[in-house]
Design a protein around this motif. Structure first.
Motif, PDB file in Angstrom:
ATOM      1  N   VAL A 148       0.794  -1.042   0.073  1.00 22.05           N
ATOM      2  CA  VAL A 148       0.224   0.169   0.395  1.00 22.05           C
ATOM      3  C   VAL A 148       0.721   0.867  -0.028  1.00 22.05           C
ATOM      4  CG1 VAL A 148      -2.022  -0.950   1.456  1.00 22.05           C
ATOM      5  CG2 VAL A 148       0.051  -0.202   2.471  1.00 22.05           C
ATOM      6  N   PRO A 149       0.650   2.407  -0.589  1.00 23.28           N
ATOM      7  CA  PRO A 149       1.249   3.679  -0.282  1.00 23.28           C
ATOM      8  C   PRO A 149       1.931   4.446   0.652  1.00 23.28           C
ATOM      9  CG  PRO A 149      -0.817   3.554  -1.951  1.00 23.28           C
ATOM     10  CD  PRO A 149      -0.936   2.448  -0.838  1.00 23.28           C
ATOM     11  N   PHE A 150       2.653   4.496   0.329  1.00 22.51           N
ATOM     12  CA  PHE A 150       3.513   5.206   2.276  1.00 22.51           C
ATOM     13  C   PHE A 150       3.581   4.289   3.271  1.00 22.51           C
ATOM     14  CE2 PHE A 150       2.243   8.791  -0.363  1.00 22.51           C
ATOM     15  CZ  PHE A 150       3.105   8.943  -0.656  1.00 22.51           C
ATOM     16  N   GLY A 151       3.043   2.744   2.805  1.00 24.64           N
ATOM     17  CA  GLY A 151       3.057   2.104   4.026  1.00 24.64           C
ATOM     18  C   GLY A 151       2.344   2.025   4.500  1.00 24.64           C
ATOM     19  N   GLY A 152       0.947   2.361   4.900  1.00 25.97           N
ATOM     20  CA  GLY A 152      -0.221   2.641   5.395  1.00 25.97           C
ATOM     21  C   GLY A 152      -0.135   3.202   5.488  1.00 25.97           C
ATOM     22  N   ILE A 153       0.649   4.672   6.154  1.00 26.89           N
ATOM     23  CA  ILE A 153       0.647   5.848   7.303  1.00 26.89           C
ATOM     24  C   ILE A 153      -0.102   6.741   6.081  1.00 26.89           C
ATOM     25  CG2 ILE A 153       2.235   5.633   8.596  1.00 26.89           C
ATOM     26  CD1 ILE A 153       3.847   7.892   6.594  1.00 26.89           C
ATOM     27  N   GLN A 154      -0.693   7.762   6.784  1.00 27.10           N
ATOM     28  CA  GLN A 154      -1.321   8.847   6.629  1.00 27.10           C
ATOM     29  C   GLN A 154      -0.382   9.473   5.800  1.00 27.10           C
ATOM     30  OE1 GLN A 154      -4.480  10.831   8.219  1.00 27.10           O
ATOM     31  NE2 GLN A 154      -5.850  10.652   6.462  1.00 27.10           N
ATOM     32  N   GLY A 190       3.074   6.815  -6.257  1.00 26.60           N
ATOM     33  CA  GLY A 190       3.016   6.900  -4.817  1.00 26.60           C
ATOM     34  C   GLY A 190       1.314   7.324  -4.705  1.00 26.60           C
ATOM     35  N   LEU A 191       1.141   8.065  -5.504  1.00 21.61           N
ATOM     36  CA  LEU A 191      -0.313   8.635  -5.172  1.00 21.61           C
ATOM     37  C   LEU A 191      -1.428   7.713  -6.082  1.00 21.61           C
ATOM     38  CD1 LEU A 191       0.541  12.484  -4.515  1.00 21.61           C
ATOM     39  CD2 LEU A 191      -0.463  10.534  -3.249  1.00 21.61           C
TER      40      LEU A 191
END
Length: 759
Positions: A148-154, A190-191
Motif C-alpha cells: 500500500v502507498p507510504f507503507g499504510g500511513i496517512q 505513490g499517489l
C-alpha cells in the motif's frame, strides 16, 4: 461563506482523524492553511512529523527538511528497483536499489518513522513527484508493508499549486520524463489510485474586497478577462509618481533586482552603517540561515520583520514593515508602519530540530539540535515574489513585467489586502499572467468531488482497516523474524534463559494467530451489520484480554532488554530490541484506544488527542521498568558480541566509569567554564546526556538552576510541575517555546529522578 469555511476546516480534521486517505489540503493565499497546521497537534490523535522541501520552509512549518528526515541523497529519484546506470550515465540519479544499499536509514530516523501514523508535508507546490516517490519507498520499507502507498500511513500534503512550482533541470527531465508527465507532486506513482482527497479551504481571510477577490480568482484559473487587466492597470504609476509616494515595499521577480534596489537605497542614506552578527549555536547549517549571518543597517533604512512576535505581545508579524530610527552597538530601534510606535528590537531564535524517540518514555518528540539568534528584520525597499509568500501588505509596488514562472503575477498581487494598496511599476501584460495548464486541469478535475460522500466512504474503509490492523500480531511476528535475520549467526548467550527469551515471546504471539483471526472476523461482521453497540461491547471485552496478553509479552521483552543492556559489542542487537519494544508499545496503544476511536468515527465525531491513554501507557512502562530494576540480580558484564563473560585478562582492565562519577565530571567541567555543548563534544556524549548530568548537579545543590535556565523559563514552567508523567504535554502546552532539555531541567530539579539522566 463563514459556515461553509468552518465546515471545510471540520472536514479536514475529520478526514485526518477518521480516515486513512491521503489528503491534499489547499486553498488560495490567506485561507488559513498555516493556522490549520499549527492547530494539528490538538486536533489529531495520530502521531505525526512535519517535513518540507527546503530549509526555510521547514523552519516556517516548525518541522524538518525532507532530505534530513528521510536521508535522501541530493539528486533525482527514478521509481524503479533497477540500478540507475540502466537509465543514465550521469551522476545525481538514484533508485530504490541505491537507497536500500548505499543510503540506508539510521536507527534514530527509522524509529521515528516507525512510530508515526501521519506524515505532513508542507509547501508541497515545490515538492517534485520523484522525491515524493522516494518518500513512498522509504515508508514502505520502514513499515515493511510494500502493498500500500507510504507503507499504510496517512499523508497530509499542504500547499498552493498556484504558487512556486518545482524545479527540474533539463538533463534531469530527459530521464524523469520517461516516468512522469510533469514534476508536480500529484504525478507521483505513490499517489496513483490512492484515492487522494482534494480539500480546498475557501474562506479568504486576507482580502475583503470582492472586486479584487474576483480578479485574483480569474488570474489563478487562467480566466483573466480584458476587464480584469484594465482594472489592474489603472493602478500603474510612473517613476516620478512613485518617487513622491510614502515609503512602500517593491515586489519584483528576480533576486538581483531586489538586492540591487535594497543596496542602492541603503547607500543613499547619509548615516553610518552598523553591523549585527547572528549567534549560531550547535548544529545550525548555513543552508538553514533565515537571514544573513551579519545584517547591515542604517538610520532611515526600511526593514521588514520576517517572523511573528514570539513574546506573545503581537508587536509585529511576518511581513510587518518599519523604518530604523536609532542605532547603537547594543540596540536597534524602529518606527512601526501604520502605528508609528517606537519599538526596540529584540533578537528572535530559530530552532533547528530533529525528531527522536525519548529513551525513557518511548514518546515521539522534537529535539532542538541548534539555534540561530538574530534581529528578525531584513532590508525591505524590495523583496522577491518568491520570498513574499506567506506575507501580507497593505500597500506595495508590484514590478512583474518580467514574470518568468507560472503564477508569479497571482502570488505578487495576492500579497495585498485590497486594490487600494496596489501600485504597478510596469503595466500587466496579458501574456505574463498565465498559470500552469497542468495545474489548472488537475485542480479543476480534483475539485469536483462530493466531500461529504467521500468522507463517509473513507470512514467505512478506515473502520474496517482499523479492525484488521489493530487486532493482529502477524506484523510483530514478521518484525521478530527480520530481527533474527539482522543478527549475526554467532549471536549466542552463555545463559540458557537469555537464549530462550525471544523464541518464547515469538511462540506466545504465534499461539494467538488463530484467536485474533476469529476475533477480527466477528468484528467485521458486526461492522457490516451496523451493530454499533454490540461491536463496541465486543471490542471492550477483547481489548481487555489482549492488553493483558501484551503486557505480559512486554514484561518479558523489557526484562530481556534489561538483562543485556550492559553487554558490550552488541549494539545492533540492543537497537533491534528497542525497535521491537517500540512496536509492542504502539500495538498496545492501538488496542487501548480502538474502542474510543471506533465509537467516535461511527458517530461522526473527532476524538482529538488521547492524552490520558498515552500517559497511562508511559506510567505502565515505567512501573514495569521499576519492578524489573528492583528484582534484577547483579548482571555479569560481557566483553564479546556473543554475551560471554570476560576472560581473566580482560578483568584486569580499568573499570568502566560509573554513572555517578560521570555526572560529577560533567558538573566539574561546567564549573570550570565549559558550555554544555563543549562538554558533550569533549566527552563524546549526546547533549541530552550532559544536560541530564547537569540536572543531577542542580538536585545535589552543586549547581543552581539559574545557571542553566533563564528566569523566565523557571517562572513559567515550575508552577506546572507534577501535572504530567511525561514531557510531551508540557511541550505542547508551551507550543514549543521551551525545548525538551529546558523542560527536563526545570521540572525534574526538585529531587525527582531526571528522565534524561544517563551515561
Amino acid at each position: 461563506m463563514e459556515n461553509q469555511s468552518t465546515s471545510r476546516l471540520e472536514l479536514a480534521a475529520k478526514f485526518i482523524n477518521n480516515t486513512g486517505a491521503p489528503i491534499f489540503l489547499t486553498g488560495k493565499a490567506g485561507t488559513g492553511k498555516t493556522t490549520f497546521l499549527r492547530d494539528l497537534t490538538r486536533l489529531t490523535h495520530k502521531q505525526f512529523v512535519i517535513v518540507a522541501p527546503t530549509g526555510i520552509a521547514a523552519l516556517n512549518a516548525r518541522g524538518v527538511t525532507i532530505h534530513s528526515q528521510f536521508l535522501l541523497p541530493f539528486g533525482s529519484f527514478i521509481p524503479t528497483r533497477e540500478a540507475e546506470g540502466n537509465y543514465s550515465d550521469q551522476s545525481g540519479f538514484f533508485t530504490q536499489q541505491t537507497l536500500a544499499r548505499r543510503h540506508p536509514l539510521n536507527q534514530v530516523r527509522r524509529n521515528v518513522l516507525k512510530a508515526i501514523d501521519l506524515l505532513v508535508i508542507d509547501e508541497v507546490s515545490m515538492l517534485r513527484a520523484d522525491i515524493l516517490d522516494a518518500i513512498d519507498y522509504r515508508m514502505r520499507s520502514v513499515k515493511r508493508n510494500y502493498q500500500v502507498p507510504f507503507g499504510g500511513i496517512q499523508v497530509l500534503l499542504i500547499g498552493d499549486l498556484y504558487q512556486l512550482p518545482p524545479v527540474v533541470k533539463d538533463q534531469e527531465w530527459t530521464v524523469l520524463s520517461r516516468f512522469y508527465k510533469s514534476m508536480h507532486f500529484f504525478e507521483a506513482k505513490g499517489l496513483q489510485n490512492s484515492g487522494m482527497i482534494y480539500l480546498e479551504l475557501d474562506k479568504i481571510f486576507r482580502q475583503q474586497d470582492d472586486v479584487f477577490i474576483r480578479i485574483l480568482n480569474n488570474l489563478r484559473d487562467n480566466r483573466a478577462t480584458q476587464e480584469d487587466v484594465q482594472a489592474l492597470n489603472q493602478h500603474f504609476k510612473t517613476v516620478d509618481e512613485i518617487r513622491d509616494l510614502p515609503p512602500t515595499i517593491t515586489l519584483t521577480t528576480h533576486n538581483y533586482k531586489a538586492d540591487e534596489l535594497n543596496l542602492r537605497e541603503l547607500r543613499v542614506l547619509d548615516s553610518p552603517s552598523y553591523f549585527y552578527d547572528a549567534e549560531v549555536e550547535r548544529d545550525f547549517p548555513e543552508s538553514l540561515f533565515p537571514l544573513p549571518k551579519s545584517i547591515e543597517l542604517k538610520v532611515g533604512a526600511r526593514v521588514m520583520f520576517i517572523k511573528n512576535d514570539s513574546s506573545g505581545n503581537s508587536s509585529y508579524f511576518n511581513g510587518k514593515l518599519a523604518t530604523v530610527t536609532k542605532l547603537s552597538k547594543e540596540e536597534v530601534t524602529v518606527d512601526l508602519d501604520d502605528s508609528y510606535a517606537e519599538y526596540v528590537l529584540r533578537k528572535e531564535i530559530w530552532e533547528n530540530k530533529k525528531y527522536r524517540i525519548d529513551p525513557d518514555t518511548k514518546e515521539l518528540e522534537e529535539e532542538v539540535v541548534g539555534t540561530f539568534s538574530q534581529y528578525p528584520v531584513k532590508l525591505a525597499w524590495a523583496v522577491t515574489v518568491h520570498k513574499s509568500q506567506g506575507l501580507t501588505f497593505d500597500r506595495a509596488i508590484i514590478d512583474v513585467g518580467q514574470a518568468f514562472a507560472p503564477g508569479q503575477v497571482y502570488v505578487a498581487l495576492s500579497r495585498l489586502r485590497s486594490l487600494d494598496g496596489l501600485i504597478l511599476r510596469t503595466r500587466v501584460q496579458t501574456e505574463v499572467i498565465y498559470s500552469d495548464p497542468k495545474v489548472v486541469d488537475f485542480t479543476q478535475g480534483a475539485g469536483q468531488s462530493n466531500l461529504s460522500e467521500l468522507l463517509s466512504q473513507n470512514q467505512s474503509r478506515y473502520l474496517s482497516r482499523l479492525i484488521e490492523e489493530t487486532f493482529e500480531f502477524e506484523s510483530m511476528l514478521k518484525s521478530m523474524v527480520q530481527f533474527d535475520k539482522d543478527q549475526t549467526s554467532s549471536m549466542e548467550f552463555e545463559d540458557d534463559d537469555l537464549r530462550k527469551d525471544l523464541p518464547a515471546i515469538y511462540q506466545a504471539l504465534e499461539s494467538e494467530k488463530e484467536n485474533t483471526r476469529k476475533f477480527r472476523l466477528q468484528l467485521q461482521v458486526l461492522l457490516q451489520q451496523n451493530e454499533g453497540e454490540k461491536l463496541l461491547q465486543r471490542i471492550e471485552k477483547g481489548s481487555g484480554y489482549y492488553l493483558n496478553f501484551l503486557q505480559n509479552v512486554l514484561e518479558k521483552l523489557m526484562l530481556h532488554e534489561a538483562m543485556v543492556e550492559d553487554f558490550s559489542r552488541i549494539k545492533t542487537y540492543q537497537s533491534g530490541l528497542e525497535e521491537l519494544e517500540l512496536e509492542l508499545l504502539r500495538k498496545y496503544l492501538g488496542i487501548a484506544r480502538s474502542g474510543r476511536l471506533i465509537q467516535a468515527i461511527t458517530k461522526g465525531e473527532i476524538t482529538g488527542k488521547m492524552v490520558d491513554l498515552e500517559q497511562e501507557i508511559i506510567s505502565k512502562r515505567k512501573s514495569i521498568l521499576d519492578k524489573i530494576r528492583e528484582t534484577l540480580p547483579e548482571k555479569a558484564k560481557s566483553s564479546t558480541k556473543t554475551g560471554r563473560k570476560k576472560s581473566a585478562e580482560k578483568k584486569t582492565k580499568a573499570p568502566k566509569e560509573k554513572k555517578g562519577n560521570s555526572s560529577l565530571l560533567s558538573v566539574q567541567m561546567f564549573l570550570e567554564g565549559k558550555s554544555p555543548q563543549e562538554i558533550a563534544t569533549e566527552r563524546e556524549f549526546a547533549l541530552t546526556t550532559i544536560m541530564g548530568h547537569l540536572g543531577a548537579g542542580v538536585r545535589s545543590g552543586t549547581l543552581k538552576l539559574e545557571q542553566l535556565v533563564s528566569d523566565e523559563a523557571i517562572r513559567e514552567i515550575q508552577p506546572l510541575a507534577g501535572k504530567h508523567d511525561s514531557l510531551k504535554p508540557y511541550y505542547e502546552h508551551f507550543e514549543g517555546k521551551y525545548d525538551y532539555g529546558t523542560l527536563r531541567l526545570v521540572l525534574f530539579s526538585g529531587g525527582e529522578k531526571d528522565q534524561s539522566e544517563e551515561g
